[in-house]
Design an enzyme around this catalytic site. Structure first.
Site, PDB file in Angstrom:
ATOM      1  N   THR A  24       0.728  -1.069  -0.048  1.00  0.00           N
ATOM      2  CA  THR A  24      -0.092   0.056  -0.106  1.00  0.00           C
ATOM      3  C   THR A  24       1.119   1.402  -0.062  1.00  0.00           C
ATOM      4  O   THR A  24       1.979   1.538   0.773  1.00  0.00           O
ATOM      5  CB  THR A  24      -1.189  -0.170   1.615  1.00  0.00           C
ATOM      6  OG1 THR A  24      -1.955  -0.928   1.349  1.00  0.00           O
ATOM      7  CG2 THR A  24      -1.575   0.947   1.171  1.00  0.00           C
ATOM      8  N   LYS A  40      -1.030  -0.894  -4.214  1.00  0.00           N
ATOM      9  CA  LYS A  40      -2.140  -0.130  -3.809  1.00  0.00           C
ATOM     10  C   LYS A  40      -2.313   1.166  -3.652  1.00  0.00           C
ATOM     11  O   LYS A  40      -1.447   1.424  -2.752  1.00  0.00           O
ATOM     12  CB  LYS A  40      -3.382  -1.154  -2.930  1.00  0.00           C
ATOM     13  CG  LYS A  40      -4.887  -0.361  -2.936  1.00  0.00           C
ATOM     14  CD  LYS A  40      -5.803  -1.426  -1.589  1.00  0.00           C
ATOM     15  CE  LYS A  40      -5.703  -1.225  -0.119  1.00  0.00           C
ATOM     16  NZ  LYS A  40      -6.380  -1.767   0.106  1.00  0.00           N
ATOM     17  N   LYS A  73      -3.595   4.290  -1.964  1.00  0.00           N
ATOM     18  CA  LYS A  73      -4.478   5.041  -1.447  1.00  0.00           C
ATOM     19  C   LYS A  73      -5.141   6.376  -2.129  1.00  0.00           C
ATOM     20  O   LYS A  73      -4.299   7.781  -2.030  1.00  0.00           O
ATOM     21  CB  LYS A  73      -4.358   5.530   0.010  1.00  0.00           C
ATOM     22  CG  LYS A  73      -4.961   4.708   0.633  1.00  0.00           C
ATOM     23  CD  LYS A  73      -5.143   4.117   0.860  1.00  0.00           C
ATOM     24  CE  LYS A  73      -5.392   2.540   1.587  1.00  0.00           C
ATOM     25  NZ  LYS A  73      -7.129   1.984   2.323  1.00  0.00           N
ATOM     26  N   ASP A  77      -7.704   2.430  -4.016  1.00  0.00           N
ATOM     27  CA  ASP A  77      -8.611   2.389  -3.192  1.00  0.00           C
ATOM     28  C   ASP A  77      -8.743   3.660  -2.573  1.00  0.00           C
ATOM     29  O   ASP A  77      -8.456   4.579  -2.379  1.00  0.00           O
ATOM     30  CB  ASP A  77      -8.297   1.531  -1.946  1.00  0.00           C
ATOM     31  CG  ASP A  77      -8.835   0.996  -1.051  1.00  0.00           C
ATOM     32  OD1 ASP A  77      -9.950   2.049  -1.016  1.00  0.00           O
ATOM     33  OD2 ASP A  77      -8.294   0.767  -0.266  1.00  0.00           O
ATOM     34  N   GLU A  88     -11.152   0.099  -5.491  1.00  0.00           N
ATOM     35  CA  GLU A  88     -11.739  -0.506  -4.383  1.00  0.00           C
ATOM     36  C   GLU A  88     -12.327   0.948  -3.954  1.00  0.00           C
ATOM     37  O   GLU A  88     -11.856   1.903  -3.574  1.00  0.00           O
ATOM     38  CB  GLU A  88     -10.641  -0.941  -3.565  1.00  0.00           C
ATOM     39  CG  GLU A  88     -11.090  -1.526  -2.072  1.00  0.00           C
ATOM     40  CD  GLU A  88      -9.670  -2.308  -1.240  1.00  0.00           C
ATOM     41  OE1 GLU A  88     -10.259  -2.300  -0.139  1.00  0.00           O
ATOM     42  OE2 GLU A  88      -9.136  -2.139  -1.825  1.00  0.00           O
ATOM     43  N   ASP A 126     -15.422  -2.560  -0.533  1.00  0.00           N
ATOM     44  CA  ASP A 126     -14.882  -3.156   0.595  1.00  0.00           C
ATOM     45  C   ASP A 126     -16.469  -2.572   1.741  1.00  0.00           C
ATOM     46  O   ASP A 126     -16.867  -3.270   2.748  1.00  0.00           O
ATOM     47  CB  ASP A 126     -13.608  -2.391   1.101  1.00  0.00           C
ATOM     48  CG  ASP A 126     -13.266  -1.984   1.896  1.00  0.00           C
ATOM     49  OD1 ASP A 126     -13.048  -3.107   3.225  1.00  0.00           O
ATOM     50  OD2 ASP A 126     -12.371  -1.827   2.450  1.00  0.00           O
ATOM     51  N   LYS A 143     -13.003  -9.191   4.545  1.00  0.00           N
ATOM     52  CA  LYS A 143     -11.259  -8.553   5.331  1.00  0.00           C
ATOM     53  C   LYS A 143     -12.025  -9.290   6.672  1.00  0.00           C
ATOM     54  O   LYS A 143     -13.327  -9.005   6.875  1.00  0.00           O
ATOM     55  CB  LYS A 143     -11.678  -7.090   5.725  1.00  0.00           C
ATOM     56  CG  LYS A 143     -10.895  -6.615   4.474  1.00  0.00           C
ATOM     57  CD  LYS A 143     -10.369  -5.082   5.388  1.00  0.00           C
ATOM     58  CE  LYS A 143     -10.408  -4.161   3.941  1.00  0.00           C
ATOM     59  NZ  LYS A 143     -10.145  -2.725   4.360  1.00  0.00           N
ATOM     60  N   CYS A 191      -6.807  -6.254   4.801  1.00  0.00           N
ATOM     61  CA  CYS A 191      -6.756  -6.685   6.191  1.00  0.00           C
ATOM     62  C   CYS A 191      -6.507  -5.081   6.935  1.00  0.00           C
ATOM     63  O   CYS A 191      -6.342  -4.054   6.311  1.00  0.00           O
ATOM     64  CB  CYS A 191      -5.444  -6.777   6.636  1.00  0.00           C
ATOM     65  SG  CYS A 191      -3.360  -5.699   5.549  1.00  0.00           S
ATOM     66  N   ASP A 243      -4.657  -8.468  -0.275  1.00  0.00           N
ATOM     67  CA  ASP A 243      -4.227  -7.384   0.211  1.00  0.00           C
ATOM     68  C   ASP A 243      -3.487  -7.515   1.780  1.00  0.00           C
ATOM     69  O   ASP A 243      -4.235  -7.338   3.103  1.00  0.00           O
ATOM     70  CB  ASP A 243      -4.440  -5.773   0.003  1.00  0.00           C
ATOM     71  CG  ASP A 243      -4.422  -4.905   1.133  1.00  0.00           C
ATOM     72  OD1 ASP A 243      -3.309  -4.552   0.871  1.00  0.00           O
ATOM     73  OD2 ASP A 243      -5.182  -3.965   1.371  1.00  0.00           O
ATOM     74  N   ASP A 276      -0.915  -6.470   3.288  1.00  0.00           N
ATOM     75  CA  ASP A 276       0.871  -5.934   3.805  1.00  0.00           C
ATOM     76  C   ASP A 276       1.013  -5.680   5.489  1.00  0.00           C
ATOM     77  O   ASP A 276       1.940  -4.773   5.435  1.00  0.00           O
ATOM     78  CB  ASP A 276       1.214  -5.435   2.849  1.00  0.00           C
ATOM     79  CG  ASP A 276      -0.536  -4.400   3.021  1.00  0.00           C
ATOM     80  OD1 ASP A 276      -0.973  -4.055   3.602  1.00  0.00           O
ATOM     81  OD2 ASP A 276       0.231  -3.107   1.832  1.00  0.00           O
TER      82      ASP A 276
END
Length: 326
Positions: free
Chosen positions: A124, A147, A149, A174, A200, A223, A245, A273, A295, A297
């Site tokens: 991320t 990924k 943000k 995301d 996402e 999500d 998750k 997560c 994902d 990480d």
């Protein structure tokens, strides 16, 4: 008789973790341990303020079911004792771990799997300026998937900067509910041009009905809109993929059932997560088998991980040692 103990822990991050809703500098987790003679099962969960959770409340939820757990309640009983969320996740994963240790087998055997294969995780890149995100992406350009943000007016600049810094990496974007439908319709064709694999949770969960009937040029993943099987039917009309998750689902038991039902509806899987240690990631590896996007990480973002932790080389996560979980 069993003994249940539980506590909260704080694990510093390597650097601030920034999303559209704010920033954090540590992972605040709750750990549950269930001892039964010589065997101890452990589970870790992350209280998430977005869902009205904090460590004090999660610890109180666990304390409220102490009597049932200590007198032998198992995973199936637990599903009816507590709602989905971090508290049930910690206990459910501890029960899986305890059951595996008592049976002398690995947890994936209990779940009906012959083996657990390694998986490759996303890494991320926190929300920042395009220049900051490009610099971070450059450091991790050899990872197979990044990924990003996002959730602001410079989102296209951010993605273009990261794509330039990591031209070979697969990209997931995301938004953490940070876009409007107009933002998404404007951005999506450009994200497709930049070969973004998945977007996402672009819209707030309460507003994602706007996605019904819209053909996005980039696949969309739920999500915050998906917690348990109860939301699957709505998600199947709005998304191509769902992010499972354990903290949202309330443990591995529901997460496995959720994954099976989602696949049955033709949805692809992402397994994600909260930021936490390897103890929280280990059970999720069972759900991550065959997922389109993994994902997990969290440990890579910590200043230090639990010992022993998951064996991680680059972005490749190996199955957990039994001393960690399962």
């Amino acid at each position: 008789m069993r003994r249940l103990s539980f506590r909260d822990e704080r694990w510093p991050l390597r650097e601030a973790f920034v999303i559209s809703r704010g920033a954090k500098t540590e992972a605040h987790v709750v750990v549950a341990e269930i001892a039964d003679g010589e065997h101890v099962g452990r589970g870790e969960a992350v209280p998430y303020p977005r869902y009205g959770e904090d460590a004090e409340g999660v610890l109180a939820e666990i304390a409220a079911v102490r009597g049932a757990i200590e007198t032998g309640a198992g995973r199936e009983v637990l599903q009816g004792l507590m709602p989905a969320g971090a508290a049930r996740n910690a206990l459910d994963c501890a029960l899986w771990d305890l059951e595996a240790k008592r049976a002398g087998v690995r947890a994936w055997t209990l779940a009906g799997r012959e083996r657990l294969d390694p998986v490759k995780t996303c890494y991320t890149i926190s929300l920042g300026s395009p220049e900051e995100m490009a610099a971070a992406a450059r450091l991790h350009a050899r990872r197979p998937m990044l990924k990003l943000k996002v959730g602001g007016p410079d989102d296209l600049d951010r993605v273009e900067a990261v794509r330039g810094a990591a031209p070979r990496a697969r990209l997931v974007v995301d938004a953490n509910e940070g876009l409007t439908f107009d933002d998404l319709r404007r951005l999506a064709p450009e994200l497709a041009r930049l070969d973004v694999q998945l977007v996402e949770q672009p819209l707030p969960a309460a507003e994602d009905q706007a996605l019904e009937g819209w053909a996005s040029p980039v696949p969309l993943c739920a999500d915050e809109s998906l917690h348990t099987r109860a939301e699957l039917a709505d998600c199947a009309r709005r998304y191509a993929c769902v992010n499972i998750k354990l903290d949202k689902a309330g443990g591995l038991t529901e997460a496995l059932a959720l994954a099976a039902e989602a696949r049955g509806l033709g949805l692809e899987l992402m397994v994600g997560c909260m930021v936490a240690t390897s103890l929280a990631m280990a059970p999720a590896l069972l759900v991550a088998q065959g997922a389109r996007v993994v994902d997990l990480d969290g440990p890579l973002l910590l200043a230090r991980d639990r010992e022993p932790g998951l064996p991680i080389t680059g972005s490749l996560i190996e199955p957990p040692p039994p001393e960690l979980w399962g």
